[in-house]
Design a protein around this motif. Structure first.
Motif, PDB file in Angstrom:
ATOM      1  N   ILE A  49      38.550  35.328  45.115  1.00  0.00           N
ATOM      2  CA  ILE A  49      38.781  36.715  44.693  1.00  0.00           C
ATOM      3  C   ILE A  49      37.459  37.422  44.404  1.00  0.00           C
ATOM      4  O   ILE A  49      36.589  36.890  43.736  1.00  0.00           O
ATOM      5  CB  ILE A  49      39.735  36.806  43.480  1.00  0.00           C
ATOM      6  N   ILE A  50      37.330  38.649  44.934  1.00  0.00           N
ATOM      7  CA  ILE A  50      36.058  39.371  44.829  1.00  0.00           C
ATOM      8  C   ILE A  50      36.293  40.873  44.663  1.00  0.00           C
ATOM      9  O   ILE A  50      36.890  41.511  45.523  1.00  0.00           O
ATOM     10  CB  ILE A  50      35.167  39.109  46.073  1.00  0.00           C
ATOM     11  N   PRO A  51      35.813  41.476  43.595  1.00  0.00           N
ATOM     12  CA  PRO A  51      35.796  42.930  43.510  1.00  0.00           C
ATOM     13  C   PRO A  51      34.498  43.454  44.140  1.00  0.00           C
ATOM     14  O   PRO A  51      33.478  42.763  44.137  1.00  0.00           O
ATOM     15  CB  PRO A  51      35.803  43.190  41.999  1.00  0.00           C
ATOM     16  N   GLY A  52      34.535  44.653  44.690  1.00  0.00           N
ATOM     17  CA  GLY A  52      33.337  45.248  45.284  1.00  0.00           C
ATOM     18  C   GLY A  52      32.977  46.562  44.617  1.00  0.00           C
ATOM     19  O   GLY A  52      33.815  47.205  43.966  1.00  0.00           O
ATOM     20  N   PHE A  53      31.716  46.965  44.777  1.00  0.00           N
ATOM     21  CA  PHE A  53      31.269  48.232  44.195  1.00  0.00           C
ATOM     22  C   PHE A  53      30.137  48.786  45.059  1.00  0.00           C
ATOM     23  O   PHE A  53      29.287  48.026  45.548  1.00  0.00           O
ATOM     24  CB  PHE A  53      30.778  48.042  42.753  1.00  0.00           C
TER      25      PHE A  53
END
Length: 540
Positions: free
Chosen positions: A423-427
């Motif tokens: 799981i990976i959030p991006g910005f």
């Protein structure tokens, strides 16, 4: 961002949504509304994220639970700084690779107690609230508690995945009835999974949240909730002990990033595989993508860069305390050049290089003060391990399934260790300013979805909704690549001619589900939400 909000190159039932004071995007209309209501009541983007994170295990239990892990990227506008929050859990100290092998497994199983780890999400909620929140935990959990007691209507996509979960655990329940019986008691009605439109309520979930709210989530790790989890584990053959929970806390980490054609793309560091995104973009930034996204050459370059990055991260990424390969080596321009040189006119069989030689929910929030949160929370394989703690509404993740049983691997299973995480959030940032959060959930599709969304937005100037609408590919190993049915036939044929083993998929639930919020130069918020899910944007 340079895009035309009135142009939609792909069939879509949704336009981008603009807002001034706040925005919440998720795969659940209810969760999005909860986030917006918190901001309208005076909370900030971080408060909204916590309230949504507490709501989603109830309204979308097919992707996450109160036994989930999570990661978050948190933009604090007054500091002009991006923070990383690692809410990934650790393996029980009593578990080892030898015990897994003694149980008859040659690889990590996905069901039952063996792949369970100490869940990190509730600890991360508390850390986020204490550092950046403005409201009490009781205020933030009140909406979820209300929905749990009153019930809500099961959405369409959740119902599809609910049925798949019931089918998956039916076989496992025959072998370990004591372990899996609580799942069927909790998630089925008269022995059948909940269907779309049926009302699901959970007084047990509400009671657990009330305990977490009263203790600022301490009861999960050092109180009554922890004792219930450990008691059920010890009763039914699990590996948890009280010390596993008492010694756990989510932690703050420094995000990692690369520059891509004028923008800074940010991801969480290992043990997550967000580094896959950055490695692929490092290769792509040295290639000309052309002006037309819908051509075989653009697909080919993205596929090749993605799979070359993936084989590296699958080999080298692990709990950072155990990684022998340095992150800076994996992200170096020198190594990107070495890997980029492998991208030619034909599909290659990907092999890992040597950098040292030189079931999930995603959502995002933004408030009128400029704060933003990119957040992802997951049980991994749908409902996770299938382990539900009786009387609590807690379903436990199976993140340990990604451990290796090879003692030569950095990701080798050991007690107290974090596993490789999907799981990976991006910005996205530009010139030191926040552009905004983005994410595409879905197991090993996630880095591939991130790469495609970033390329869509930056190379092809797509607006947020168009970036999510665009047909996707998914590399699934060797030279095999799946294409959504919306990919033009001439592209599929051309890719096959380049040596790719092409499969057209009719069901797109496995192709990722994403959300985006960008901030325009004049400060407005503009969002897109996933057409492949039940998502919605709540705007103020």
């Amino acid at each position: 961002m340079n895009f035309d909000p009135m142009k939609y190159a792909y069939a879509s039932r949704r336009n981008v949504v603009y807002a001034k004071k706040g925005m919440a995007c998720s795969t659940s209309p209810i969760a999005s509304q909860v986030g917006l209501d918190v901001m309208k009541a005076g909370g900030n983007a971080m408060d909204a994220a916590i309230a949504m994170a507490a709501t989603l295990p109830l309204v979308e239990p097919t992707g996450n639970g109160l036994g989930s892990d999570c990661f978050a990227l948190v933009w604090v506008e007054k500091e002009k700084k991006l923070y990383g929050l690692d809410g990934s859990g650790v393996a029980p100290m009593a578990l080892s690779a030898d015990k897994v092998k003694e149980a008859g497994h040659t690889a990590m199983p996905k069901d039952g107690w063996i792949p369970t780890m100490v869940p990190g999400a509730p600890s991360a909620w508390a850390q986020l609230r204490r550092r950046f929140g403005t409201k009490s935990m009781a205020e933030l959990m009140a909406p979820a508690i209300g929905y749990a007691r009153e019930g809500f209507c099961v959405p369409v996509n959740a119902a599809k995945l609910w049925k798949e979960g019931a089918e998956r655990f039916a076989a496992a329940a025959g072998k370990e009835p004591e372990v899996f019986a609580p799942w069927f008691d909790y998630f089925t009605k008269d022995g059948k999974p909940y269907a779309a439109g049926e009302v699901f309520a959970s007084p047990a979930y509400a009671a657990t949240l009330e305990s977490l709210a009263a203790s600022d989530c301490e009861s999960y790790y050092r109180g009554e909730i922890m004792k219930k989890i450990v008691e059920f584990s010890q009763k039914t053959g699990g590996y948890f002990a009280e010390g596993d929970f008492e010694n756990y806390r989510a932690g703050w980490v420094e995000p990692i990033s690369v520059e891509y054609k004028g923008y800074t793309v940010c991801e969480m560091p290992p043990n997550g595989h967000g580094i896959t995104v950055l490695m692929a973009l490092n290769m792509l930034k040295g290639l000309e993508m052309g002006e037309n996204r819908e051509c075989a050459a653009a697909y080919h370059k993205m596929i090749e860069a993605t799979k070359l990055a993936f084989v590296d991260t699958k080999k080298f990424v692990a709990d950072p305390r155990y990684m022998r390969t340095k992150v800076e080596d994996m992200l170096s321009d020198r190594y990107a050049g070495v890997r980029r040189a492998l991208i030619g006119d034909k599909a290659v069989y990907p092999e890992a290089g040597d950098p040292s030689c030189g079931g999930t929910v995603y959502f995002c929030t933004a408030d009128g003060e400029g704060n933003m949160v990119s957040y992802i929370q997951s049980n991994y394989m749908g409902f996770g391990s299938g382990v539900v703690i009786p009387g609590t509404g807690i379903s436990i993740q199976d993140r340990g399934a990604n451990f290796s049983l090879d003692p030569e691997s950095d990701n080798y299973l050991e007690g107290g260790k974090k596993s490789y995480h999907t799981i990976i959030p991006g910005f996205l940032c530009k010139d030191g300013q926040a552009v905004g959060p983005f994410g595409v959930m879905g197991g090993f599709m996630q880095p591939q979805g991130h790469v495609q969304v970033v390329v869509n937005a930056i190379d092809f100037h797509m607006n947020p909704q168009e970036s999510l609408d665009a047909p996707r590919f998914q590399w699934v190993g060797e030279k095999k690549v799946q294409l959504e049915r919306e990919v033009p036939a001439h592209i599929a044929q051309a890719l096959a001619g380049m040596g790719h083993q092409v499969e057209i998929v009719n069901a797109n639930t496995g192709m990722g589900r994403g959300q985006i919020i960008w901030r325009t130069e004049d400060g407005a918020l503009v969002g897109g939400t996933e057409p492949r899910a039940d998502g919605a944007i709540a705007a103020w």
